[in-house]
Motif scaffolding. Structure first.
Motif, PDB file in Angstrom:
ATOM      1  N   ALA A 181       0.827  -1.211   0.000  1.00  0.00           N
ATOM      2  CA  ALA A 181       0.000   0.000   0.000  1.00  0.00           C
ATOM      3  C   ALA A 181       0.858   1.256   0.000  1.00  0.00           C
ATOM      4  CB  ALA A 181      -0.928  -0.005   1.218  1.00  0.00           C
ATOM      5  N   LEU A 182       1.995   1.202   0.677  1.00  0.00           N
ATOM      6  CA  LEU A 182       2.902   2.348   0.743  1.00  0.00           C
ATOM      7  C   LEU A 182       3.612   2.593  -0.580  1.00  0.00           C
ATOM      8  CD1 LEU A 182       4.434   4.492   2.511  1.00  0.00           C
ATOM      9  CD2 LEU A 182       6.079   2.663   3.030  1.00  0.00           C
ATOM     10  N   LYS A 183       3.882   1.530  -1.347  1.00  0.00           N
ATOM     11  CA  LYS A 183       4.734   1.637  -2.522  1.00  0.00           C
ATOM     12  C   LYS A 183       3.986   1.690  -3.839  1.00  0.00           C
ATOM     13  CE  LYS A 183       8.574   1.262  -3.186  1.00  0.00           C
ATOM     14  NZ  LYS A 183       9.530   2.315  -3.545  1.00  0.00           N
ATOM     15  N   THR A 184       2.663   1.577  -3.822  1.00  0.00           N
ATOM     16  CA  THR A 184       1.920   1.522  -5.078  1.00  0.00           C
ATOM     17  C   THR A 184       0.857   2.617  -5.127  1.00  0.00           C
ATOM     18  OG1 THR A 184       0.358  -0.103  -4.148  1.00  0.00           O
ATOM     19  CG2 THR A 184       2.279  -0.961  -5.343  1.00  0.00           C
ATOM     20  N   THR A 185       0.223   2.719  -6.281  1.00  0.00           N
ATOM     21  CA  THR A 185      -0.839   3.703  -6.480  1.00  0.00           C
ATOM     22  C   THR A 185      -2.088   3.003  -7.022  1.00  0.00           C
ATOM     23  OG1 THR A 185      -0.143   4.155  -8.773  1.00  0.00           O
ATOM     24  CG2 THR A 185       0.860   5.498  -7.029  1.00  0.00           C
ATOM     25  N   GLY A 186      -3.192   3.745  -7.047  1.00  0.00           N
ATOM     26  CA  GLY A 186      -4.403   3.278  -7.704  1.00  0.00           C
ATOM     27  C   GLY A 186      -5.064   2.101  -7.037  1.00  0.00           C
ATOM     28  N   GLU A 187      -5.593   1.187  -7.883  1.00  0.00           N
ATOM     29  CA  GLU A 187      -6.392   0.073  -7.385  1.00  0.00           C
ATOM     30  C   GLU A 187      -5.569  -0.874  -6.504  1.00  0.00           C
ATOM     31  OE1 GLU A 187      -8.879  -3.793  -9.065  1.00  0.00           O
ATOM     32  OE2 GLU A 187      -7.888  -2.416 -10.469  1.00  0.00           O
ATOM     33  N   VAL A 188      -4.328  -1.117  -6.880  1.00  0.00           N
ATOM     34  CA  VAL A 188      -3.496  -2.032  -6.093  1.00  0.00           C
ATOM     35  C   VAL A 188      -3.279  -1.468  -4.689  1.00  0.00           C
ATOM     36  CG1 VAL A 188      -1.214  -3.101  -5.907  1.00  0.00           C
ATOM     37  CG2 VAL A 188      -2.369  -2.994  -8.122  1.00  0.00           C
ATOM     38  N   ARG A 189      -3.025  -0.189  -4.605  1.00  0.00           N
ATOM     39  CA  ARG A 189      -2.874   0.454  -3.293  1.00  0.00           C
ATOM     40  C   ARG A 189      -4.144   0.306  -2.455  1.00  0.00           C
ATOM     41  NH1 ARG A 189      -2.396   7.005  -2.338  1.00  0.00           N
ATOM     42  NH2 ARG A 189      -2.364   6.949  -0.040  1.00  0.00           N
ATOM     43  N   ASP A 190      -5.295   0.541  -3.079  1.00  0.00           N
ATOM     44  CA  ASP A 190      -6.567   0.455  -2.358  1.00  0.00           C
ATOM     45  C   ASP A 190      -6.812  -0.963  -1.846  1.00  0.00           C
ATOM     46  OD1 ASP A 190      -6.982   3.122  -2.915  1.00  0.00           O
ATOM     47  OD2 ASP A 190      -8.192   2.721  -4.696  1.00  0.00           O
ATOM     48  N   ALA A 192      -4.567  -3.323  -1.312  1.00  0.00           N
ATOM     49  CA  ALA A 192      -3.595  -3.661  -0.270  1.00  0.00           C
ATOM     50  C   ALA A 192      -4.004  -3.050   1.061  1.00  0.00           C
ATOM     51  CB  ALA A 192      -2.207  -3.179  -0.681  1.00  0.00           C
ATOM     52  N   ASN A 193      -4.521  -1.842   1.017  1.00  0.00           N
ATOM     53  CA  ASN A 193      -4.992  -1.187   2.239  1.00  0.00           C
ATOM     54  C   ASN A 193      -6.160  -1.965   2.850  1.00  0.00           C
ATOM     55  OD1 ASN A 193      -7.113   0.973   3.394  1.00  0.00           O
ATOM     56  ND2 ASN A 193      -5.037   1.643   3.851  1.00  0.00           N
ATOM     57  N   ARG A 194      -7.080  -2.401   2.007  1.00  0.00           N
ATOM     58  CA  ARG A 194      -8.224  -3.177   2.515  1.00  0.00           C
ATOM     59  C   ARG A 194      -7.784  -4.529   3.051  1.00  0.00           C
ATOM     60  NH1 ARG A 194     -10.696  -1.064  -2.250  1.00  0.00           N
ATOM     61  NH2 ARG A 194     -10.422  -3.071  -3.310  1.00  0.00           N
ATOM     62  N   LEU A 195      -6.824  -5.155   2.380  1.00  0.00           N
ATOM     63  CA  LEU A 195      -6.315  -6.437   2.859  1.00  0.00           C
ATOM     64  C   LEU A 195      -5.681  -6.283   4.242  1.00  0.00           C
ATOM     65  CD1 LEU A 195      -5.546  -9.414   2.490  1.00  0.00           C
ATOM     66  CD2 LEU A 195      -3.461  -8.638   1.331  1.00  0.00           C
ATOM     67  N   ALA A 196      -4.876  -5.237   4.410  1.00  0.00           N
ATOM     68  CA  ALA A 196      -4.258  -4.994   5.709  1.00  0.00           C
ATOM     69  C   ALA A 196      -5.309  -4.738   6.778  1.00  0.00           C
ATOM     70  CB  ALA A 196      -3.293  -3.812   5.610  1.00  0.00           C
ATOM     71  N   GLY A 240      -4.654   1.313  13.274  1.00  0.00           N
ATOM     72  CA  GLY A 240      -5.370   2.582  13.216  1.00  0.00           C
ATOM     73  C   GLY A 240      -4.870   3.463  12.097  1.00  0.00           C
ATOM     74  N   ALA A 241      -3.552   3.526  11.891  1.00  0.00           N
ATOM     75  CA  ALA A 241      -3.000   4.350  10.819  1.00  0.00           C
ATOM     76  C   ALA A 241      -3.405   3.814   9.457  1.00  0.00           C
ATOM     77  CB  ALA A 241      -1.479   4.401  10.939  1.00  0.00           C
ATOM     78  N   ASN A 242      -3.446   2.493   9.318  1.00  0.00           N
ATOM     79  CA  ASN A 242      -3.857   1.911   8.044  1.00  0.00           C
ATOM     80  C   ASN A 242      -5.323   2.222   7.750  1.00  0.00           C
ATOM     81  OD1 ASN A 242      -3.368  -0.223   5.779  1.00  0.00           O
ATOM     82  ND2 ASN A 242      -5.205  -0.934   6.803  1.00  0.00           N
ATOM     83  N   ARG A 243      -6.130   2.226   8.796  1.00  0.00           N
ATOM     84  CA  ARG A 243      -7.560   2.477   8.600  1.00  0.00           C
ATOM     85  C   ARG A 243      -7.832   3.872   8.054  1.00  0.00           C
ATOM     86  NH1 ARG A 243     -11.807  -0.419   9.807  1.00  0.00           N
ATOM     87  NH2 ARG A 243     -10.476  -1.921  10.916  1.00  0.00           N
ATOM     88  N   VAL A 244      -6.987   4.849   8.408  1.00  0.00           N
ATOM     89  CA  VAL A 244      -7.172   6.216   7.912  1.00  0.00           C
ATOM     90  C   VAL A 244      -6.258   6.510   6.728  1.00  0.00           C
ATOM     91  CG1 VAL A 244      -7.999   7.089  10.117  1.00  0.00           C
ATOM     92  CG2 VAL A 244      -5.544   7.147   9.635  1.00  0.00           C
TER      93      VAL A 244
END
Length: 329
Positions: A181-190, A192-196, A240-244
């Protein structure tokens, strides 16, 4: 501080660096096949760790070399007692490294799929086995009076060690998802954030259970309890940081949780290096397992010259490849 204690702390520092840095590329390796939906996404995940994964393994080589030189009895007992897990880790890391290089050598979906599975297995197996090994080290293993391992494979597969294996693997996968999530953009980032966000509570629950068992049921040490509590706080803060959607802070949180957990392991262990659950005389300590004072002095001089150079080089590598990566099809 005497030199044996200094080198105990130095080896702890090296393992902290190894697990924090190798932890996220183990996690990304596990996600290569399961998270990446197609070859373009898997290539993107591989690119996030491509410039750094081999440099991260230098920390392990340096830690093992330091154990051999500073505490040869510790090195011998650990590498003989944990011979099979260590061998499997070595083979997995070899397969993983070969897979990174070979998967792109042929434009064939089946060829790449086989190497993707090799990357997954070569990342998951070491994560599990490192947790198994370190849990057994802090718990203690059967040692004879001459410090030789006196147990069998079944002794290593105790419930606490199995929990350690599951915890290391789960936290590394969380660390890897946050890194993606930190290293990518767009759909992959989103995604990865949801997976975390979905997997994070499971990983943190395992970590809290492992820390509680270690600090209450295995080794009650005030310093280790303080550090372990800080690791738990860091893990919860990362969720918590990942959630925001603050990936930088989330990654710092998972990194701190891993690093502080390793520090807690070493703090709970000290002054022992490998406790004996059999003959108490077999316990290896910082005092009875250290190399000669002359050897430790030479090691200290060499480390003082070369370690800053290695740290500067690796820091420069991460700085150069700090930008986010975008998906191209």
């Amino acid at each position: 501080m005497d030199l044996p204690t200094f080198w105990f702390l130095a080896i702890a520092f090296l393992f902290v660096g190894y697990f924090v840095l190798e932890g996220f590329d183990f996690g990304v390796g596990v996600l290569m096949r399961t998270f990446g939906r197609d070859q373009a996404e898997r290539r993107l995940l591989l690119n996030t760790i491509g410039p750094v994964w081999d440099g991260n393994e230098v920390w392990l080589i340096t830690a093992a070399g330091s154990m051999f030189a500073a505490f040869p009895h510790w090195y011998a007992s650990v590498f003989s007692g944990f011979y099979l897990p260590m061998l499997l880790i070595l083979l997995a890391l070899i397969v993983r490294g070969v897979a990174f290089e070979f998967r792109g050598k042929r434009d064939d979906a089946a060829w790449r799929a086989r190497w993707d599975w090799a990357i997954l297995c070569g990342s998951l197996l070491p994560a599990l086995l490192w947790g198994l090994i370190f849990a057994n080290v802090v718990r203690g293993v059967p040692l004879a009076a001459d410090h030789e391992y006196a147990g069998g494979l079944a002794d290593l597969l105790n419930p606490f060690a199995l929990l350690g294996a599951a915890t290391f693997a789960a936290v590394f996968v969380l660390h890897g998802a946050v890194f993606v999530a930190l290293k990518t953009t767009g759909e992959v980032r989103d995604r990865a954030n949801r997976l975390a966000a979905r997997f994070g509570p499971v990983a943190v629950a395992l970590l809290l259970g492992f820390l509680a068992w270690m600090l209450v049921g295995v080794r009650r040490d005030p310093a280790a309890i303080g550090v372990g509590s800080a690791a738990a706080v860091a893990a919860v803060a990362a969720l918590g940081a990942n959630r925001v959607r603050r990936e930088g802070w989330a990654f710092a949180g998972t990194a701190a949780a891993i690093g502080l957990t390793v520090v807690a392991l070493f703090a709970a262990l000290h002054p022992a290096l490998l406790p004996s659950t059999g003959d108490p005389a077999g316990t290896l300590t910082v005092a009875n397992a250290a190399a000669s004072a002359y050897s430790l002095k030479i090691m200290t001089v060499v480390a003082g010259v070369f370690l800053p150079l290695v740290l500067l080089y690796q820091g420069w590598t991460y700085w150069v490849f700090r930008k986010r990566l975008s998906l191209t099809r």
